[in-house]
Scaffold this motif. Structure first.
Motif, PDB file in Angstrom:
ATOM      1  N   VAL A  86       0.822  -1.259  -0.192  1.00  0.00           N
ATOM      2  CA  VAL A  86      -0.154  -0.171  -0.095  1.00  0.00           C
ATOM      3  C   VAL A  86       0.791   0.696   0.252  1.00  0.00           C
ATOM      4  CG1 VAL A  86      -2.068   0.999   1.275  1.00  0.00           C
ATOM      5  CG2 VAL A  86      -1.664  -1.542   1.367  1.00  0.00           C
ATOM      6  N   ARG A  87       0.481   2.504  -1.102  1.00  0.00           N
ATOM      7  CA  ARG A  87       1.461   3.661  -1.652  1.00  0.00           C
ATOM      8  C   ARG A  87       0.420   5.123  -0.942  1.00  0.00           C
ATOM      9  NH1 ARG A  87       1.958   1.197  -6.125  1.00  0.00           N
ATOM     10  NH2 ARG A  87       1.137   2.912  -7.555  1.00  0.00           N
ATOM     11  N   PRO A 112      -8.222 -10.376  -1.962  1.00  0.00           N
ATOM     12  CA  PRO A 112      -7.597  -9.805  -2.617  1.00  0.00           C
ATOM     13  C   PRO A 112      -8.510  -8.379  -3.421  1.00  0.00           C
ATOM     14  CG  PRO A 112      -7.875 -11.937  -3.700  1.00  0.00           C
ATOM     15  CD  PRO A 112      -8.562 -11.801  -2.176  1.00  0.00           C
ATOM     16  N   THR A 113      -6.812  -7.282  -3.608  1.00  0.00           N
ATOM     17  CA  THR A 113      -8.118  -6.188  -4.752  1.00  0.00           C
ATOM     18  C   THR A 113      -7.444  -6.352  -6.476  1.00  0.00           C
ATOM     19  OG1 THR A 113      -5.303  -5.869  -4.911  1.00  0.00           O
ATOM     20  CG2 THR A 113      -6.518  -4.075  -3.091  1.00  0.00           C
ATOM     21  N   ARG A 205     -15.993  -8.742   1.503  1.00  0.00           N
ATOM     22  CA  ARG A 205     -15.045  -8.627   0.483  1.00  0.00           C
ATOM     23  C   ARG A 205     -14.314  -8.560   0.382  1.00  0.00           C
ATOM     24  NH1 ARG A 205     -16.422 -13.767  -2.953  1.00  0.00           N
ATOM     25  NH2 ARG A 205     -17.909 -14.719  -1.104  1.00  0.00           N
ATOM     26  N   ALA A 206     -13.766  -7.838   1.357  1.00  0.00           N
ATOM     27  CA  ALA A 206     -12.314  -6.410   1.633  1.00  0.00           C
ATOM     28  C   ALA A 206     -11.360  -6.386   2.006  1.00  0.00           C
ATOM     29  CB  ALA A 206     -12.849  -5.555   2.519  1.00  0.00           C
ATOM     30  N   TRP A 207     -10.388  -6.037   2.656  1.00  0.00           N
ATOM     31  CA  TRP A 207      -8.864  -5.976   3.294  1.00  0.00           C
ATOM     32  C   TRP A 207      -8.728  -5.981   4.443  1.00  0.00           C
ATOM     33  CZ3 TRP A 207      -5.683  -2.115   2.530  1.00  0.00           C
ATOM     34  CH2 TRP A 207      -6.387  -0.586   2.106  1.00  0.00           C
ATOM     35  N   ALA A 232      -3.386   0.561  -3.231  1.00  0.00           N
ATOM     36  CA  ALA A 232      -3.702  -0.829  -2.334  1.00  0.00           C
ATOM     37  C   ALA A 232      -3.527  -1.890  -3.797  1.00  0.00           C
ATOM     38  CB  ALA A 232      -4.601  -0.858  -1.864  1.00  0.00           C
ATOM     39  N   ASP A 233      -2.775  -2.710  -3.830  1.00  0.00           N
ATOM     40  CA  ASP A 233      -2.422  -4.048  -4.201  1.00  0.00           C
ATOM     41  C   ASP A 233      -2.384  -5.527  -3.654  1.00  0.00           C
ATOM     42  OD1 ASP A 233      -1.342  -6.206  -5.954  1.00  0.00           O
ATOM     43  OD2 ASP A 233       0.187  -5.557  -6.946  1.00  0.00           O
TER      44      ASP A 233
END
Length: 559
Positions: A86-87, A112-113, A205-207, A232-233
Motif C-alpha cells: 500500500v502506498r 485480494p484486490t 469481500r474487503a481487506w 493498494a495491491d
C-alpha cells in the motif's frame, strides 16, 4: 529431589527447543496455508528424528462449508497471503505497507484486490467507535483509516462499522492488549499488529492492513492537510483447504488406552510469531526427552500413554474432541502450551500456569503447584548440589480461556494452560526467535514433563499422594480464607457485618465442596478401581477436610 525429575532435567535441552522454534518461525502459518503445512511436516520429521516412532495424522476440511462432526458449524476456510503493498499516491508518494518487511501487516481472511491493485481515497474515521465518526463521510468503495484505542474489543466493533458501510479496505494502527508500562502504542512505535477480519466466512469481500504507530501518525498528518489517495495491491486467497491433527504417542505399558496429553498449535497468527512456534517446539523436545529416557532404560515406560497433539488453534482441538468422543473420559489431563519460551527480560513477561476451571474440579491444579515447587530448577545455592534456585519466574494464575484449553475444558478434560504473559511484542513482526530463552523453555519443559510422566505412571500409592497434596493445600487455603475474613469482619462491626459473615461462610462452603471434588478426582488414577486401602485413605482425607471446614465455620460463628 526425585530421580525422574533429575533425569528429565539433565536430558531436556532448552537450546534445542529454541532451535526448533527458530525453524518454525520461517513459515507464515495461517490455517491451511503452505507455510502451516510445511511447519507441521517439519514437526513430524523432528519427532521421528527424536526416536518417536508412533506418529500419525488426521485431516479435516477448512472450507467454510462442511459441517463439523455432530452437525456443528463449518470451520473457517483456509487463507494464504502472497503480498501486500500500500502506498500514498497523493499528496506525496510514499510507502505505507509492505508484507515482505512486516509479515504481520495483512489481516487474516482479507480478500485480494483486482490484479494490479486499486487506487482510491483514504477516509479518516477516527477510532470508528462512535456514530459521529462516520457522519457526513462516504466510505463505500473507499479505504478507511481507523485509529488505535486502548478500549478492549474495539477493533472488531470499529471494523464492522466500516465494513457494514461498504468500505473496500481498512488501514489501522491498532495494537491489541495494551498494558502499561511496556506494551503501549507509543512505547512500541514500530510494532505492526496481526489482526483478523471481523468475519472469517467471507461476509466482507474487503481487506485490512495494520501499520505501525509511526506510519499511523504520518497518515494522520497527511489527512489533516487534505484529500489522500492511496494505491493498494493485496495478493492473497481464501480457499478450500484442510487442517491436520498430528498425533505422536509414547504408548503406556499397562493402560495404553488411558493418557496424558500435550496440546499446541503449529498454526500461527503471522510470521515469525515465535510465541506460537514455542509451544510445538517444546512439545517436540519433551517427546524426544521422554522417549530417549525410556528407550535407554533410565525411566521405565509409564503405565499410561503420553500423547502429543499438534493442531490448528481452535479448529484442530474442536475437531479432535468431536471425532474421538470415546477417548475423552480416558484423558487424565491435557497440558496446553502457548508462548512457553519467552525471554522474560526482553518481553517483560512471566511464565504462567493458568489453572483448570472450577466448573470441573480436578487434582491437577494443586498437584502441578506442588510439582512447580519440587521440580529441578536452574541453579544451586552455595551449600547444596541440587538445583533449587529458579532464575525464571513461574507463577500460577486463575483459569483464562486463552487458547485450546477452553475447548478441552468444555468437555471436562483437565486442561491447564502454560504460557507467558505479558508480551511486549504479542503477534507482531517483532516477536522473533531471538526473543525466546532456553532457560524458560527448560523450566516449562522440565516441570510439565515431570508432571505428565508422574500422572501417566501413577498407581494407587501415587494417587493417594496426589489426593493428600490436594487435601493439604485445601486446608491451608481454608485457614487463610477464614483468617482474612476475620480480619475484615473486625473492622466492620455493626451494620453490614452480618452480610459479610454470611458471604464468608458461603465462600468457605464453596471452596470446601470444590476441593473435595478435586480430591475425589485423584481416585481416577487408581488402576482398574483396585486398592480399597487407597480409596479408604482418600475418603479419610475427605472427612478431615470436611472437619476443617466445620471447625472454621464454628469459629466464625463465635465471633
Amino acid at each position: 529431589m526425585d530421580e525422574s525429575g533429575v533425569l528429565i532435567h539433565e536430558e531436556l535441552s532448552g537450546e534445542r527447543a529454541q532451535e526448533i522454534t527458530a525453524e518454525i518461525t520461517r513459515y507464515h502459518r495461517p490455517p491451511g496455508a503452505a507455510g502451516y503445512h510445511a511447519a507441521t511436516s517439519y514437526v513430524a520429521e523432528c519427532l521421528r528424528a527424536g526416536g518417536v516412532t508412533e506418529v500419525s495424522e488426521e485431516t479435516y476440511p477448512l472450507d467454510g462449508e462442511t459441517p463439523t462432526p455432530g452437525g456443528g458449524a463449518p470451520l473457517p476456510p483456509s487463507w494464504e497471503p502472497y503480498g501486500a503493498e500500500v502506498r500514498v499516491v497523493t499528496p506525496t508518494p510514499e510507502p505505507v505497507v509492505d508484507l515482505a518487511t512486516a509479515p504481520s501487516s495483512l489481516a487474516w481472511w482479507s480478500w485480494p484486490t483486482p490484479p494490479g491493485g486499486v487506487t482510491t481515497e483514504l477516509v479518516d474515521v477516527g477510532t470508528g467507535m462512535e456514530e459521529s465518526d462516520f457522519e457526513g463521510k462516504e466510505v463505500r468503495g473507499k479505504v478507511v483509516f481507523i485509529g488505535h484505542t486502548d478500549r478492549r474489543a474495539s477493533w472488531v466493533y470499529a471494523a464492522n462499522q466500516a465494513l457494514e458501510r461498504g468500505a473496500a479496505g481498512i488501514l489501522t494502527d491498532y495494537l491489541l492488549y495494551t498494558s502499561e508500562p511496556y506494551r503501549t502504542r507509543e512505547k512500541l512505535p514500530d510494532a505492526v499488529q496481526l489482526l483478523r477480519m471481523p468475519s472469517r466466512m467471507g461476509k466482507y469481500r474487503a481487506w485490512t492492513c495494520a501499520v505501525s504507530h509511526t506510519t499511523g501518525q504520518r497518515l494522520r498528518q497527511l489527512l489533516r492537510l487534505g484529500p489522500v489517495q492511496i494505491h493498494a495491491d493485496i495478493r492473497c486467497r481464501v480457499f478450500k483447504g484442510e487442517g491436520r491433527n498430528l498425533l505422536a504417542s509414547i504408548p503406556g505399558r499397562e493402560l495404553p488406552e488411558e493418557s496424558v496429553y500435550f496440546v499446541a498449535h503449529t498454526s500461527a497468527a503471522t510470521c515469525p510469531c515465535a510465541n506460537c512456534a514455542a509451544g510445538p517446539a517444546l512439545m517436540v523436545e519433551i517427546a524426544r526427552t521422554l522417549q530417549r529416557l525410556i528407550d535407554s532404560g533410565r525411566l521405565r515406560r509409564p503405565r499410561r500413554s503420553i500423547k502429543f497433539l499438534f493442531i490448528v488453534e481452535g479448529s484442530g482441538s474442536s475437531t479432535y474432541v468431536k471425532t474421538h468422543p470415546d477417548e475423552l473420559p480416558k484423558i487424565k489431563t491435557a497440558f496446553c502450551f502457548d508462548s512457553v519460551g519467552h525471554d522474560q527480560d526482553k518481553l517483560k513477561s512471566v511464565l504462567l500456569f493458568y489453572r483448570h476451571p472450577d466448573s470441573s474440579p480436578s487434582f491437577i491444579n494443586d498437584y502441578f503447584a506442588e510439582v512447580m515447587e519440587r521440580a529441578p530448577r536452574d541453579a544451586s545455592w552455595v551449600f547444596r548440589d541440587g538445583n533449587d534456585i529458579s532464575l525464571v519466574q513461574f507463577v500460577q494464575a486463575p483459569y483464562t480461556p486463552w487458547s485450546d484449553n477452553h475447548t478441552l475444558a468444555a468437555y471436562g478434560i483437565p486442561s491447564p494452560l502454560i504460557m507467558s504473559w505479558p508480551d511486549r511484542y504479542f503477534h507482531t513482526q517483532l516477536l522473533t526467535a531471538d526473543k525466546t530463552d532456553p532457560q524458560v523453555f527448560r523450566r516449562a519443559g522440565v516441570t510439565s514433563a515431570l508432571a505428565a510422566y508422574e500422572i501417566a505412571d501413577a498407581g494407587s500409592e501415587e494417587a493417594l499422594r496426589i489426593g493428600r497434596t490436594v487435601a493439604a493445600r485445601s486446608r491451608f487455603r481454608l485457614e487463610q480464607l477464614a483468617t482474612a475474613g476475620e480480619r475484615r469482619l473486625a473492622g466492620r462491626r455493626g451494620d453490614g457485618s452480618g452480610a459479610a459473615l454470611e458471604r464468608l461462610r458461603r465462600e468457605l462452603d464453596y471452596f470446601t465442596r470444590r476441593d473435595i471434588e478435586a480430591l475425589r478426582s485423584a481416585l481416577g488414577l487408581i488402576p482398574g478401581g483396585a486398592s480399597p486401602e487407597a480409596r479408604e485413605a482418600l475418603e479419610a482425607e475427605e472427612q478431615m477436610l470436611n472437619g476443617t471446614a466445620e471447625r472454621l465455620l464454628a469459629r466464625l460463628g463465635d465471633n
